[in-house]
Design a protein around this motif. Structure first.
Motif, short mmCIF file in Angstrom:
data_model
loop_
_atom_site.label_atom_id
_atom_site.label_comp_id
_atom_site.label_asym_id
_atom_site.label_seq_id
_atom_site.Cartn_x
_atom_site.Cartn_y
_atom_site.Cartn_z
N GLN A 29 0.84 -1.18 0.00
CA GLN A 29 0.00 0.00 0.00
C GLN A 29 0.88 1.25 0.00
O GLN A 29 1.65 1.48 0.93
CB GLN A 29 -0.91 0.01 1.24
N ILE A 30 0.79 2.03 -1.05
CA ILE A 30 1.60 3.23 -1.19
C ILE A 30 0.72 4.45 -0.93
O ILE A 30 -0.31 4.63 -1.58
CB ILE A 30 2.21 3.33 -2.60
N LYS A 31 1.12 5.25 0.01
CA LYS A 31 0.35 6.46 0.34
C LYS A 31 1.24 7.67 0.11
O LYS A 31 2.31 7.79 0.69
CB LYS A 31 -0.13 6.41 1.78
N HIS A 32 0.78 8.57 -0.71
CA HIS A 32 1.55 9.77 -1.00
C HIS A 32 0.58 10.89 -1.34
O HIS A 32 -0.31 10.73 -2.16
CB HIS A 32 2.50 9.53 -2.18
N ALA A 33 0.73 12.01 -0.69
CA ALA A 33 -0.20 13.12 -0.87
C ALA A 33 -0.32 13.50 -2.33
O ALA A 33 0.67 13.72 -3.01
CB ALA A 33 0.25 14.32 -0.04
N GLY A 34 -1.56 13.61 -2.81
CA GLY A 34 -1.80 14.07 -4.16
C GLY A 34 -1.57 13.02 -5.23
O GLY A 34 -1.62 13.31 -6.41
N SER A 35 -1.31 11.77 -4.86
CA SER A 35 -0.98 10.76 -5.84
C SER A 35 -2.22 10.26 -6.57
O SER A 35 -3.35 10.39 -6.10
CB SER A 35 -0.27 9.59 -5.16
N LYS A 36 -1.99 9.66 -7.74
CA LYS A 36 -3.03 9.04 -8.54
C LYS A 36 -2.72 7.56 -8.67
O LYS A 36 -1.57 7.15 -8.57
CB LYS A 36 -3.10 9.68 -9.93
N THR A 37 -3.74 6.75 -8.94
CA THR A 37 -3.54 5.32 -9.10
C THR A 37 -4.19 4.84 -10.39
O THR A 37 -5.34 5.20 -10.68
CB THR A 37 -4.12 4.54 -7.92
N ILE A 38 -3.44 4.05 -11.16
CA ILE A 38 -3.94 3.42 -12.37
C ILE A 38 -3.76 1.91 -12.20
O ILE A 38 -2.68 1.45 -11.81
CB ILE A 38 -3.18 3.90 -13.62
N ILE A 39 -4.80 1.14 -12.51
CA ILE A 39 -4.74 -0.31 -12.37
C ILE A 39 -4.56 -0.95 -13.74
O ILE A 39 -5.31 -0.67 -14.68
CB ILE A 39 -6.02 -0.86 -11.71
N VAL A 40 -3.56 -1.84 -13.84
CA VAL A 40 -3.36 -2.63 -15.05
C VAL A 40 -3.67 -4.08 -14.71
O VAL A 40 -3.09 -4.65 -13.79
CB VAL A 40 -1.91 -2.51 -15.59
N ASP A 41 -4.61 -4.69 -15.45
CA ASP A 41 -5.05 -6.04 -15.15
C ASP A 41 -5.36 -6.75 -16.47
O ASP A 41 -6.24 -6.32 -17.22
CB ASP A 41 -6.29 -6.00 -14.26
N GLN A 42 -4.67 -7.84 -16.74
CA GLN A 42 -4.89 -8.59 -17.97
C GLN A 42 -6.30 -9.13 -18.10
O GLN A 42 -6.79 -9.36 -19.21
CB GLN A 42 -3.89 -9.75 -18.07
N SER A 43 -6.96 -9.35 -16.98
CA SER A 43 -8.31 -9.92 -17.01
C SER A 43 -9.37 -8.91 -17.41
O SER A 43 -10.53 -9.28 -17.61
CB SER A 43 -8.66 -10.51 -15.64
N GLY A 44 -8.97 -7.64 -17.52
CA GLY A 44 -9.93 -6.60 -17.92
C GLY A 44 -10.65 -5.94 -16.76
O GLY A 44 -11.57 -5.13 -16.98
N HIS A 45 -10.23 -6.22 -15.52
CA HIS A 45 -10.88 -5.64 -14.35
C HIS A 45 -10.17 -4.38 -13.84
O HIS A 45 -10.47 -3.92 -12.74
CB HIS A 45 -10.96 -6.68 -13.22
#
Length: 331
Positions: A29-45
């Motif tokens: 779990q990475i916590k950093h002020a102002g950060s964004k998260t993008i999920i890459v998943d081969q299953s399409g989820h």
């Protein structure tokens, strides 16, 4: 680097055993002020099924850290992070389960599976692999798993797997912690200014001809580049040299490292700089194991002064000016 023809015996079992740590059992779990998260998943989820698509989506010159969280899987693609995409954290679920691989050889730069050109980058719990030289019948040639050509890049619990030129530690300040690096010929090479802390180095030479772990490319006495290995472990099939000089002022230090008998007694090669060894800075301090026996080492191996040793072993003086490592997000 010049091609070096012999076949690799794959060491996937060793990779699995080393990477099976408690850090692999959960997504960090990475916590950093102002950060964004993008999920890459081969299953399409997730947001994307390809890692490169996620990188392309990030705005140029973004001012906040972006976490690209890669779900477990083998991603068959080349990934390039261009110069205008700084502050990316690329994180897999574990280096055993999250693999970026591609099979392209013959060019020491363009063949790389992963290429980094942007400053301020972090990778965690992921393996970069070039399968070109691992395929039966393919001649051993340039086939980097990763090209690091940017300043302020750090890697935690990552794997780098290939045969020749596995990790192109090209330019900039880099920090590697608890990583696994596998190869046979010049498989940690370049002009980087880098520290390897607690890393596992697997020499996969076969066929009887000696390989080379490092090929450092320091150009002049004023050049501040070099490779420092602290508390690492070297094992494998061997035989191999600790390094050969890719440039006349090559600088490599092994400190507190366990060396199996895969290391040849001479330890080091001047390669194209025979007769000019006085400018090469190769040193070993407080290493142990059968491969660390210095009785038959080359006569020109250096004995570093206490001042030089303190400078190289302290991250804050060697690579961590401005405390950039502490400012990066991490688990």
């Amino acid at each position: 680097m010049q091609p070096f023809n012999f076949f690799l015996h794959s060491s996937l079992l060793v990779l699995v055993l080393f990477m099976s740590t408690k850090a692999d059992n959960q997504v960090k779990q990475i916590k950093h002020a102002g950060s964004k998260t993008i999920i890459v998943d081969q299953s399409g989820h997730g947001d994307f099924t390809k890692i490169q698509n996620a990188i392309d989506f990030i705005p140029s010159n973004n001012q906040v850290w972006t976490l690209v969280r890669v779900k477990a899987g083998t991603y068959n693609e080349q990934v390039n992070i261009p110069r205008d995409k700084p502050r990316i954290l690329l994180q897999g679920e574990s280096s055993r389960s999250t693999i970026i691989q591609f099979g392209y050889g013959g060019d020491s730069i363009k063949s790389s599976t992963f290429s980094l050109f942007a400053e301020d980058f972090v990778a965690m719990d992921i393996t970069f692999k070039n399968t070109y030289n691992l395929e039966p019948g393919k001649p051993t040639t340039w086939a980097p798993a990763a090209l690091i050509n940017a300043d302020k890049a750090s890697f935690y619990r990552c794997g780098f797997v290939s045969v020749q030129d596995t990790l192109t530690d090209s330019r900039g300040r880099h920090y590697f912690e608890n990583c696994y690096i596998e190869g046979a010929v010049d498989f940690i090479w370049g002009n980087g200014r880098s520290m390897y802390q607690g890393c596992m180095i697997n020499v996969t030479v076969s066929g009887g001809q000696a390989g080379y772990i490092t090929a450092q490319a320091r150009e002049t006495a004023a050049d501040n580049s070099g490779f420092v290995f602290k508390n690492c472990s070297i094992f494998g099939t061997g035989p191999a040299y600790l390094g050969r000089a890719y440039r006349p002022y090559a600088r490599v230090l092994f400190h507190g490292t366990k060396m199996s008998d895969v290391i040849v007694p001479e330890g080091w090669s001047a390669w194209n700089y025979v007769g000019k060894e006085n400018t090469i800075v190769y040193a070993e301090v407080d290493c142990e194991g059968p491969g660390a026996d210095k009785y038959k080492r080359v006569s020109w191996e250096k004995n570093l002064s206490p001042e030089d040793l303190r400078y190289l072993l302290n991250p804050d003086t060697f690579i961590n000016q401005e405390a950039w490592i502490q400012r990066q997000p991490k688990a």
